[in-house]
Design an enzyme around this catalytic site. Structure first.
Site, mmCIF file in Angstrom:
data_model
loop_
_atom_site.group_PDB
_atom_site.id
_atom_site.type_symbol
_atom_site.label_atom_id
_atom_site.label_comp_id
_atom_site.label_asym_id
_atom_site.label_seq_id
_atom_site.Cartn_x
_atom_site.Cartn_y
_atom_site.Cartn_z
ATOM 1 N N ASP A 1 25.740 5.425 -11.141
ATOM 2 C CA ASP A 1 24.671 4.561 -12.281
ATOM 3 C C ASP A 1 25.994 2.735 -11.985
ATOM 4 O OD1 ASP A 1 27.437 4.901 -13.561
ATOM 5 O OD2 ASP A 1 26.932 3.479 -15.171
ATOM 6 N N GLY B 1 27.097 11.467 -13.913
ATOM 7 C CA GLY B 1 26.260 11.000 -12.329
ATOM 8 C C GLY B 1 25.994 12.556 -11.033
ATOM 9 N N ASP C 1 35.778 8.837 -5.435
ATOM 10 C CA ASP C 1 36.857 7.992 -4.687
ATOM 11 C C ASP C 1 37.893 7.612 -5.201
ATOM 12 O OD1 ASP C 1 37.428 4.830 -5.522
ATOM 13 O OD2 ASP C 1 33.809 4.158 -6.538
ATOM 14 N N PHE D 1 29.325 -0.818 -3.514
ATOM 15 C CA PHE D 1 29.369 -0.723 -4.832
ATOM 16 C C PHE D 1 27.708 0.578 -5.316
ATOM 17 C CE2 PHE D 1 27.975 -2.460 -9.692
ATOM 18 C CZ PHE D 1 28.235 -0.851 -9.779
ATOM 19 N N ASP E 1 28.516 13.372 -8.116
ATOM 20 C CA ASP E 1 27.757 12.738 -7.173
ATOM 21 C C ASP E 1 28.945 12.198 -5.636
ATOM 22 O OD1 ASP E 1 29.122 11.786 -9.426
ATOM 23 O OD2 ASP E 1 27.968 10.247 -9.801
ATOM 24 N N ARG F 1 20.382 5.152 -12.467
ATOM 25 C CA ARG F 1 20.752 6.863 -11.907
ATOM 26 C C ARG F 1 19.333 7.745 -11.534
ATOM 27 N NH1 ARG F 1 25.477 8.144 -13.860
ATOM 28 N NH2 ARG F 1 26.202 7.320 -15.816
ATOM 29 N N LYS G 1 33.789 7.942 -0.122
ATOM 30 C CA LYS G 1 34.171 6.150 0.234
ATOM 31 C C LYS G 1 35.590 7.388 0.054
ATOM 32 C CE LYS G 1 32.335 3.545 -3.288
ATOM 33 N NZ LYS G 1 32.349 2.824 -4.230
HETATM 34 C C1 PRP Z 1 32.160 8.510 -12.125
HETATM 35 C C2 PRP Z 1 31.463 9.850 -10.357
HETATM 36 C C3 PRP Z 1 32.180 10.566 -10.771
HETATM 37 C C4 PRP Z 1 33.754 9.535 -10.711
HETATM 38 C C5 PRP Z 1 34.488 9.551 -9.506
HETATM 39 O O1 PRP Z 1 32.330 8.864 -12.995
HETATM 40 O O2 PRP Z 1 30.153 10.047 -11.425
HETATM 41 O O3 PRP Z 1 33.064 11.388 -11.080
HETATM 42 O O4 PRP Z 1 33.515 8.419 -11.515
HETATM 43 O O5 PRP Z 1 35.378 8.102 -8.766
HETATM 44 P P1 PRP Z 1 36.661 8.951 -9.273
HETATM 45 O O6 PRP Z 1 37.108 9.294 -7.430
HETATM 46 O O7 PRP Z 1 37.095 7.529 -8.671
HETATM 47 O O8 PRP Z 1 37.449 9.728 -9.849
HETATM 48 P P2 PRP Z 1 31.821 7.865 -14.480
HETATM 49 O O9 PRP Z 1 33.654 8.082 -14.741
HETATM 50 O O10 PRP Z 1 31.342 6.863 -14.100
HETATM 51 O O11 PRP Z 1 30.925 8.989 -15.141
HETATM 52 P P3 PRP Z 1 29.537 8.965 -14.807
HETATM 53 O O12 PRP Z 1 29.568 10.440 -14.520
HETATM 54 O O13 PRP Z 1 29.386 9.046 -16.292
HETATM 55 O O14 PRP Z 1 28.885 7.840 -14.286
#
Ligand code: PRP
Length: 184
Positions: free
Chosen positions: A165, A47, A109, A158, A106, A171, A137
Site C-alpha cells: 500500500d 500486506g 525491506d 516505491f 509481501d 493494495r 529489496k
Molecule cells: C510492510 C510490509 C512488510 C514490512 C516490510 O508492512 O507489509 O510486512 O513492511 O518492511 P521491513 O522489512 O522494513 O520491516 P507495514 O508495517 O507497512 O504494515 P502492512 O503490512 O499493514 O502494510
C-alpha cells in the site's frame, strides 16, 4: 488518507500474468521441499493477504495439507519510512510446537518485520521455520535477514499493489506498480 497517496502516479512494474507465473514457480519449489508434510502457513497482515491467499490455493493443488493463520504486525504506520520499531497488533492463535512453519510476507525491506516475526514464532519451538516473501529489496536491508523463498527481487523503488500500500491505497491492484510521482 493523504492527498499525495490519492494523487500518486503509478507505472506498471510486474504484470499480473508474470506475477502469477513467478509465484507458481515459487510454490513448485515449496511443494517439492515439503512434499507429504503438513505445513503451517502464517501470513503477516496486512500486506501479505493477497500473496498468502494465492500461495495457499496453489499449495492445495500440490496436495500439501495446510493450517493457515495470520499475525498482524506493523512498523510503517501509514507512511513510507519504517519507524524502526515493529509492533505486534495481533498474535497467532495456533500452537506451532513441533510443526513445519512457513512465515509469509509481501516484502522483505529493512528486514525488521521478518526478523521480529520469525523470532516470535521461534519461541513456539516449531520443527522447522522457513520464510517466504513475494518481494525482496536487498539494497534496503538494515537487519541481516534472508528469506528462504523469494518471488521477485526488486530495486529500491516505491512499489504498490498485490497487497502493498501507499497510505492504505492500492493494495487491491492485481499487479505491481511503482509510485513515480506523489503530487500528481
Ligand atoms: C510492510 C510490509 C512488510 C514490512 C516490510 O508492512 O507489509 O510486512 O513492511 O518492511 P521491513 O522489512 O522494513 O520491516 P507495514 O508495517 O507497512 O504494515 P502492512 O503490512 O499493514 O502494510
Amino acid at each position: 488518507m493523504s492527498d499525495a497517496a490519492r494523487q500518486a502516479i503509478l507505472e506498471p512494474l510486474i504484470r499480473e500474468e508474470d506475477l502469477h507465473q513467478g509465484i507458481k514457480e515459487l510454490v513448485d519449489r515449496i511443494a517439492t521441499d515439503f512434499e507429504g508434510d503438513e505445513l503451517h502457513v502464517i501470513g503477516l497482515l496486512r500486506g501479505s493477504f493477497m500473496f498468502t491467499a494465492d500461495l495457499v490455493r496453489l499449495l492445495y493443488r500440490h496436495s500439501i495439507p495446510l493450517v493457515v493463520d495470520f499475525m498482524t504486525v506493523s512498523s510503517y504506520g501509514g507512511g513510507i519510512e519504517s519507524s524502526g520499531t515493529v509492533n505486534m497488533i495481533r498474535d497467532i492463535d495456533i500452537n506451532l510446537s513441533g510443526q513445519q512453519v512457513l512465515l509469509v510476507d509481501d516484502i522483505l525491506d529493512t528486514g525488521r518485520t521478518l526478523d521480529f516475526a520469525s523470532r516470535r514464532l521461534a519461541e513456539s519451538y516449531p520443527a522447522s521455520l522457513k520464510t517466504c516473501v513475494f518481494l525482496d529489496k536487498p539494497s534496503r536491508r538494515v537487519v541481516p535477514f534472508e528469506a528462504d523463498y523469494v518471488g521477485f527481487t526488486v530495486p529500491d523503488l516505491f512499489v504498490v499493489g498485490y497487497g502493498l500500500d501507499y497510505d492504505g491505497r492500492y493494495r487491491e491492484l492485481p499487479h505491481l506498480s511503482v509510485v513515480t510521482s506523489e503530487d500528481g
